[in-house]
Design an enzyme around this catalytic site. Sequence first.
Site, mmCIF file in Angstrom:
data_model
loop_
_atom_site.group_PDB
_atom_site.id
_atom_site.type_symbol
_atom_site.label_atom_id
_atom_site.label_comp_id
_atom_site.label_asym_id
_atom_site.label_seq_id
_atom_site.Cartn_x
_atom_site.Cartn_y
_atom_site.Cartn_z
ATOM 1 N N HIS A 1 0.837 -1.206 0.000
ATOM 2 C CA HIS A 1 0.000 0.000 0.000
ATOM 3 C C HIS A 1 0.874 1.259 0.000
ATOM 4 O O HIS A 1 0.638 2.188 -0.773
ATOM 5 C CB HIS A 1 -0.919 -0.011 1.226
ATOM 6 C CG HIS A 1 -1.687 1.255 1.429
ATOM 7 N ND1 HIS A 1 -2.735 1.624 0.609
ATOM 8 C CD2 HIS A 1 -1.565 2.250 2.345
ATOM 9 C CE1 HIS A 1 -3.228 2.785 1.027
ATOM 10 N NE2 HIS A 1 -2.539 3.178 2.069
ATOM 11 N N ARG B 1 3.690 10.862 -4.837
ATOM 12 C CA ARG B 1 5.072 11.314 -5.056
ATOM 13 C C ARG B 1 5.723 10.387 -6.069
ATOM 14 O O ARG B 1 6.541 9.527 -5.714
ATOM 15 C CB ARG B 1 5.885 11.238 -3.749
ATOM 16 C CG ARG B 1 5.441 12.138 -2.610
ATOM 17 C CD ARG B 1 6.216 11.820 -1.325
ATOM 18 N NE ARG B 1 6.097 10.413 -0.949
ATOM 19 C CZ ARG B 1 5.066 9.903 -0.276
ATOM 20 N NH1 ARG B 1 4.095 10.685 0.124
ATOM 21 N NH2 ARG B 1 5.038 8.612 -0.006
ATOM 22 N N GLU C 1 -8.713 -2.198 6.718
ATOM 23 C CA GLU C 1 -7.749 -2.263 7.816
ATOM 24 C C GLU C 1 -8.232 -3.199 8.914
ATOM 25 O O GLU C 1 -9.411 -3.543 8.987
ATOM 26 C CB GLU C 1 -7.541 -0.871 8.439
ATOM 27 C CG GLU C 1 -7.063 0.198 7.481
ATOM 28 C CD GLU C 1 -6.398 1.385 8.178
ATOM 29 O OE1 GLU C 1 -6.033 1.263 9.363
ATOM 30 O OE2 GLU C 1 -6.257 2.429 7.515
ATOM 31 N N THR D 1 -3.897 0.366 5.691
ATOM 32 C CA THR D 1 -4.550 -0.386 4.618
ATOM 33 C C THR D 1 -3.773 -1.650 4.302
ATOM 34 O O THR D 1 -2.571 -1.589 4.034
ATOM 35 C CB THR D 1 -4.614 0.495 3.355
ATOM 36 O OG1 THR D 1 -5.175 1.740 3.732
ATOM 37 C CG2 THR D 1 -5.459 -0.147 2.281
#
Lengths: 437, 437
Positions: B145, B154, B212, B370
């Site tokens: 993740h 990014r 989660e 996650t």
Amino acid sequence: MSFINETHDINLTSWVASANQAGTDFPIQNLPFAVFRRKDSNEEFRGGVAIGDQVLDLAVVANAGIFSAKAQEAAEAANAQALNEFMGLGQAHWSALRLALSRALREGSEHKSALEGALVAQTDVEYSMPCHIGDYTDFYTSIYHATAVGKLFRPDNPLLPNYKWVPIGYHGRSSSIDVSGQAFHRPKGQTKAPDADTPSFGPCKRLDYELELGIYLGKGNELGEQIAIENAENHVFGFCLFNDWSARDLQAWEYQPLGPFLAKNFASTVSPWIVTTEALAPYRTQWHRDSKDPQPMDYLESSHNREAGAFDIQMDVSLETQKMRDAQQAAAKLSASSFKHSYWTVAQMVTHHTVNGCNFLPGDMLGSGTQSGPEHEEAGSLLELSRGGKQSITLANGEERKFLEDGDKVIMRGWCETDGFNRIGFGSVEGTVLPAK
Amino acid sequence: MSFINETHDINLTSWVASANQAGTDFPIQNLPFAVFRRKDSNEEFRGGVAIGDQVLDLAVVANAGIFSAKAQEAAEAANAQALNEFMGLGQAHWSALRLALSRALREGSEHKSALEGALVAQTDVEYSMPCHIGDYTDFYTSIYHATAVGKLFRPDNPLLPNYKWVPIGYHGRSSSIDVSGQAFHRPKGQTKAPDADTPSFGPCKRLDYELELGIYLGKGNELGEQIAIENAENHVFGFCLFNDWSARDLQAWEYQPLGPFLAKNFASTVSPWIVTTEALAPYRTQWHRDSKDPQPMDYLESSHNREAGAFDIQMDVSLETQKMRDAQQAAAKLSASSFKHSYWTVAQMVTHHTVNGCNFLPGDMLGSGTQSGPEHEEAGSLLELSRGGKQSITLANGEERKFLEDGDKVIMRGWCETDGFNRIGFGSVEGTVLPAK
């Protein structure tokens, strides 16, 4: 100013003589709340109000039954080990109790005899957290701090493009917030020297304070309900001093991409006294946004916020080293600033925080973020004062500091003064660094 | 495996017939805890234990007085509107109650007649939060993740250098966590399109879920006291399913430099049932760190953690759209993964969180982050499945999604199975997106 009422009148004096002395933080115009008990006693903690050098015991006030309606309900709610229930009652109750206390403590009050026995000297009490803080959010409202720190963490990109649009904030840790007097062990953790290939583990070497205000929410909102800016201040119970201790070397290594974590959650310290928003009315001031900067989005804009959304709360920070204590020297002042420099107001913080439907509970706290002023000397952290640890500052007794050393006690004070009104103060928040375990 | 005891025996059957049916989430080997009451009643909420399709009412159990010593104390503590006190009693009490419940619910138990009246059908109950969550921290333990999301936020720097050294986590908001069944309005906020000069305000356009686990702390630690990794799991009461709803467009604009804030705190949803760490013992598995990766620092290393620190908890996520509901179609499965892929273990999260002296209180919750698996199809968010919103996914009924639409209900399930032991499940966590207000 419409927020001014009879409780702010500079001519009021109290039958508690110490409240009338020049320079007291707690004249009758202030009336801040804390939770206290007699030192070294087994008493229950309960709500109290500062008046001069005394604490007015709200358990006695509640049981005396001398107030009526909302003021009595409020006094009874504040007779508790945490002020959350009182804070949750809302503006009308806070205001009713403030007015009743102001009248009861005035020179000539009929309630003097009923309340004389309700006073305990502040030197004889200890404080607990004034309320249970469910959630704590730290904002970042000083553009001077954000720019100075940004330069150190991201030299090529100090102030990020969102700063002038978004009141930047992040969630903090509630469990490790304690009241003034907190002493904590220097935290350990991972750090990475810029020239090292791998991180190392050990005690923090760049331990710092942050000079902040804490802002307590009173009445909350339901999940899914936005608090409009026009209504935001009705949810703000009051303000305290707040030291957001920071481990700069842990922070630099851990904070990307999800923000500061262990660099902050080892300890945070609040002052015992909460100065109410109502008490701060005379020290409100205009909030303005430089015309060269983006103006706030509609949801963060209101005429009231422009006219009186800022608070001129002056703050300073001093350092008492072990050597100073041993030599019985006074603490050395490090810097001073004011909350009036904040790029965002409290109302904007509250409204922004709830614009997505996030809910507040009574007693939740917002940190203002480090309140550095426009001048270097007004910086609210050692990181800034020492220019990123590159330049020692010299204290009055000749000692030098880049960051905090074991035994250092940090003392923050806050106060307000303006023409035509009495000076009021916040007392202090103090905390001491113990050696790493 | 030393964690296995008589309560895990695959041969155990219960006098509650539904607990013996193949495929039930709640055989007698599970015994998870929740807080419940009869639907549409004015009853007090209180603790309950799942057995087959029933809830065993811990108020009745506590009052029956059929258990002794620690098991009885634990049952009495769990007879409350929140399980915090029970969770704070610690491992020996949790274990004693589990053993007593296991024996009392077994085929042939002498307590059958005392407890038959303590059963309430799960279809007849409603749940509240199982405990008061004081502080909630979200970790980021799936490297798949972190890498996939990092690529989107990014592109040139997806996985930051600290990731393989630091169990990255950040503080979240407790007040907006609610139990399965939560429905919330699509959040509004500031977003900025990549090609826009200035941000705009409006409803979130990139609303997402995150698959989660929630990890509940039981016994806490004092501020300043580190929890050593050898001792970390003794502080972990149990696990739930957790949907960390996320507003990706708000997140992208606000998250630097202090982390996600309004993108996360509008709602988060937990399953009602907490599966205890003890119940999960058979599904423990080895944790290993690729030899090409940095090995954990000493404080995050233990032989037990290597041998059995990971948990093979399987999870999947399904989507039920308004159209599916209208057509009475089953929800469409989106992905599946397992917590065994986690780059860091629960013990490492607990130890890292306290290495600086930060304190836990009973009921505090950690999010696992996650749980995306190594394959694209195992991604735990739409952001990943839709490759950053660039590629729609097609549901079984032909509908397409890049992100969540109004009316969408997200359903997460979890379960464990391994040779020689009975399958146990977590039930589900469900939540529904309402239109923006």
